[in-house]
Design an enzyme around this catalytic site. Structure first.
Site, PDB file in Angstrom:
ATOM      1  N   GLN A 214       5.572 -10.998  -3.398  1.00  0.00           N
ATOM      2  CA  GLN A 214       6.317 -12.090  -2.776  1.00  0.00           C
ATOM      3  C   GLN A 214       7.793 -11.762  -2.610  1.00  0.00           C
ATOM      4  O   GLN A 214       8.595 -12.643  -2.370  1.00  0.00           O
ATOM      5  CB  GLN A 214       6.169 -13.374  -3.603  1.00  0.00           C
TER       6      GLN A 214
ATOM      7  N   ASP B  37      -2.878  -5.649   2.701  1.00  0.00           N
ATOM      8  CA  ASP B  37      -1.913  -6.735   2.490  1.00  0.00           C
ATOM      9  C   ASP B  37      -1.502  -7.290   3.856  1.00  0.00           C
ATOM     10  O   ASP B  37      -2.112  -6.951   4.883  1.00  0.00           O
ATOM     11  CB  ASP B  37      -0.705  -6.236   1.675  1.00  0.00           C
TER      12      ASP B  37
ATOM     13  N   CYS C 236       6.246   4.413  17.243  1.00  0.00           N
ATOM     14  CA  CYS C 236       4.990   4.294  16.489  1.00  0.00           C
ATOM     15  C   CYS C 236       4.071   5.494  16.714  1.00  0.00           C
ATOM     16  O   CYS C 236       3.781   5.861  17.848  1.00  0.00           O
ATOM     17  CB  CYS C 236       4.273   3.008  16.882  1.00  0.00           C
TER      18      CYS C 236
ATOM     19  N   TYR D 140       7.892 -17.080  -9.049  1.00  0.00           N
ATOM     20  CA  TYR D 140       6.423 -17.020  -9.246  1.00  0.00           C
ATOM     21  C   TYR D 140       6.093 -16.374 -10.589  1.00  0.00           C
ATOM     22  O   TYR D 140       5.483 -15.306 -10.663  1.00  0.00           O
ATOM     23  CB  TYR D 140       5.729 -16.263  -8.106  1.00  0.00           C
TER      24      TYR D 140
ATOM     25  N   TYR E  35      -6.486  -6.623  -2.936  1.00  0.00           N
ATOM     26  CA  TYR E  35      -5.375  -5.785  -2.457  1.00  0.00           C
ATOM     27  C   TYR E  35      -4.799  -4.942  -3.604  1.00  0.00           C
ATOM     28  O   TYR E  35      -4.704  -3.711  -3.512  1.00  0.00           O
ATOM     29  CB  TYR E  35      -4.263  -6.630  -1.808  1.00  0.00           C
TER      30      TYR E  35
ATOM     31  N   TRP F   3       8.741   3.552  -7.174  1.00  0.00           N
ATOM     32  CA  TRP F   3       7.347   3.550  -7.643  1.00  0.00           C
ATOM     33  C   TRP F   3       6.513   4.641  -6.969  1.00  0.00           C
ATOM     34  O   TRP F   3       5.379   4.865  -7.342  1.00  0.00           O
ATOM     35  CB  TRP F   3       6.692   2.180  -7.436  1.00  0.00           C
ATOM     36  N   ARG F   4       7.106   5.275  -5.956  1.00  0.00           N
ATOM     37  CA  ARG F   4       6.356   6.358  -5.314  1.00  0.00           C
ATOM     38  C   ARG F   4       6.517   7.674  -6.067  1.00  0.00           C
ATOM     39  O   ARG F   4       5.747   8.606  -5.864  1.00  0.00           O
ATOM     40  CB  ARG F   4       6.790   6.516  -3.857  1.00  0.00           C
TER      41      ARG F   4
ATOM     42  N   GLU G  84       3.375  -3.271  -7.261  1.00  0.00           N
ATOM     43  CA  GLU G  84       2.600  -4.060  -6.298  1.00  0.00           C
ATOM     44  C   GLU G  84       2.676  -5.555  -6.609  1.00  0.00           C
ATOM     45  O   GLU G  84       2.730  -6.382  -5.715  1.00  0.00           O
ATOM     46  CB  GLU G  84       1.138  -3.593  -6.237  1.00  0.00           C
TER      47      GLU G  84
HETATM   48  N1  ADE Z   1       4.738  -3.437  -0.015  1.00  0.00           N
HETATM   49  C1  ADE Z   1       3.636  -3.614  -0.756  1.00  0.00           C
HETATM   50  N2  ADE Z   1       3.259  -2.488  -1.344  1.00  0.00           N
HETATM   51  C2  ADE Z   1       4.158  -1.545  -0.976  1.00  0.00           C
HETATM   52  C3  ADE Z   1       4.315  -0.187  -1.271  1.00  0.00           C
HETATM   53  N3  ADE Z   1       3.455   0.434  -2.079  1.00  0.00           N
HETATM   54  N4  ADE Z   1       5.334   0.454  -0.704  1.00  0.00           N
HETATM   55  C4  ADE Z   1       6.190  -0.198   0.096  1.00  0.00           C
HETATM   56  N5  ADE Z   1       6.089  -1.475   0.408  1.00  0.00           N
HETATM   57  C5  ADE Z   1       5.096  -2.153  -0.137  1.00  0.00           C
END
Ligand code: ADE
Length: 369
Positions: free
Chosen positions: A42, A138, A203, A82, A120, A24-25, A37
């Site tokens: 969940q 989130d 980190c 869900y 969110y 999705w990126r 999202e």
């Molecule tokens: N968890 C919720 N949204 C996310 C995202 N965009 N990328 C990775 N982990 C996620």
């Protein structure tokens, strides 16, 4: 918190080097961001990946989602659980088709108003797909911020989430709002992880983190688990006298404060105990009948109810609340706050709102006793 000003630069530099490659990126269109999202709410990232690809492959546009037969939709969601999530998505997709030409509007409030989309998800879509300066807080982000600020506030509280959202709004960079939000989520998912194993040496924010500075990162975030519901046995009475029903006004404080109710008392009483109680109220019982058990769940209490229908002799006139005064006779005594009073069944239905907790028993007023 002033240390939040310092996070965007190191966080984005870290994100550019360490962000996971996730389906999705690539091409973060509003629809793809939205679907991912909702799935991720969940479900773990690894589990979501194949579902995401299949879903987008079969329903590539908002319009396809709006028009998909429910069976197909549920099949595509099978295993994610869900199911209301996907039903709400379809409802929202239909609204987008009828109101916005099948496109996600570039308007935060309009996105937030869609079914199944909270602050969110609306923030994630607005920032990742449209580049708008909106926070997306989130569970990952709540954990990261609690630790950064060394905040012991309960992250389950709406007020705490809102405070974090407001603070983030001050520091989200104009040019990379979506990446900034994703970098916080990503940090929470792979470095600032829950359950006792944060990878602080890796980190990018370890120098700014107040929990790390004081060595208390394992104590945070704070979550107050919801209290266990208290179980209560109650005995509920359907008191009838001809065409009248017996009611009681609840105390002005506490559960269902000030509302009317069917007379009820603690415990699981047997017939004899119920008859004794009814007589104590100055009533003369004629007949008693046990009713089926019922349950009502409040947020903090669960009532396990035993019910009885009790037919009683005509109560004295002064018990009638709002009834006409019998001719030539003075009202001797107004019903005291705590007393049971009788009203015409019709009047009860019209003028007294009886809480849903008694819903299983009010139906019995329709029967003859
Ligand atoms: N968890 C919720 N949204 C996310 C995202 N965009 N990328 C990775 N982990 C996620």
């Amino acid at each position: 918190m002033e240390n939040l000003q310092e996070i965007p630069a190191p966080l984005l530099a870290w994100y550019d080097r360490h962000a996971r490659i996730l389906p999705w990126r690539e091409q973060p269109t509003p629809y793809r961001v939205w679907v991912s999202e909702i799935m991720l709410q969940q479900t773990r990232v690894e589990a979501v990946k194949p579902y995401f690809e299949r879903f987008i492959g079969e329903l590539p546009t908002i319009r396809d989602l709006a028009e998909a037969p429910e069976d197909r939709l549920l099949k595509l969601w099978e295993g994610l659980g869900y199911y209301n999530r996907v039903r709400n998505m379809q409802k929202a997709a239909r609204q987008l088709v009828s109101g916005y030409g099948g496109e996600m509007p570039q308007d935060f409030d309009a996105i937030l108003a869609l079914p199944g989309i909270g602050s969110y998800t609306a923030g994630a879509i607005a920032s990742i797909a449209f580049g708008m300066r909106r926070p997306a807080v989130d569970g990952n982000v709540l954990r990261v911020l609690s630790r950064l600020e060394k905040s012991y506030d309960d992250i389950l509280k709406q007020s705490v989430r809102r405070r974090f959202e407001e603070e983030l709004l001050q520091v989200i960079p104009e040019e990379r709002a979506g990446d900034f939000n994703q970098s916080l989520i990503e940090l929470g998912a792979i470095v600032c992880v829950p359950n006792g194993a944060p990878k602080c040496p890796e980190c990018p924010l370890k120098e700014v983190c107040r929990a790390h500075a004081d060595g208390v990162e394992l104590e945070l975030p704070k979550k107050t688990p919801p209290k266990k519901r208290k179980m209560e046995d109650r005995t509920v009475l359907v008191l009838v006298s001809d065409n009248k029903a017996g009611l009681h006004k609840r105390p002005e404080k506490g559960l269902l404060a000030g509302l009317y109710e069917l007379p009820n008392l603690p415990g699981r009483l047997n017939r004899e105990e119920v008859l004794e109680f009814v007589k104590k109220q100055g009533l003369s019982p004629l007949r008693i009948q046990k009713l089926p058990a019922a349950k009502h769940i409040f947020s903090h209490i669960e009532w396990h109810m035993t019910g009885y229908a009790v037919k009683v002799e005509e109560p004295p006139a002064f018990w009638e609340n709002g009834g006409t005064e019998p001719e030539g006779r003075e009202i001797q005594k107004a019903p005291a706050q705590e007393e049971i009073f009788f009203v015409e069944k019709e009047q009860m239905e019209k003028n007294y709102s009886i809480p849903a907790a008694f819903g299983a028993y009010t139906q019995y007023f329709k029967e003859r006793y």
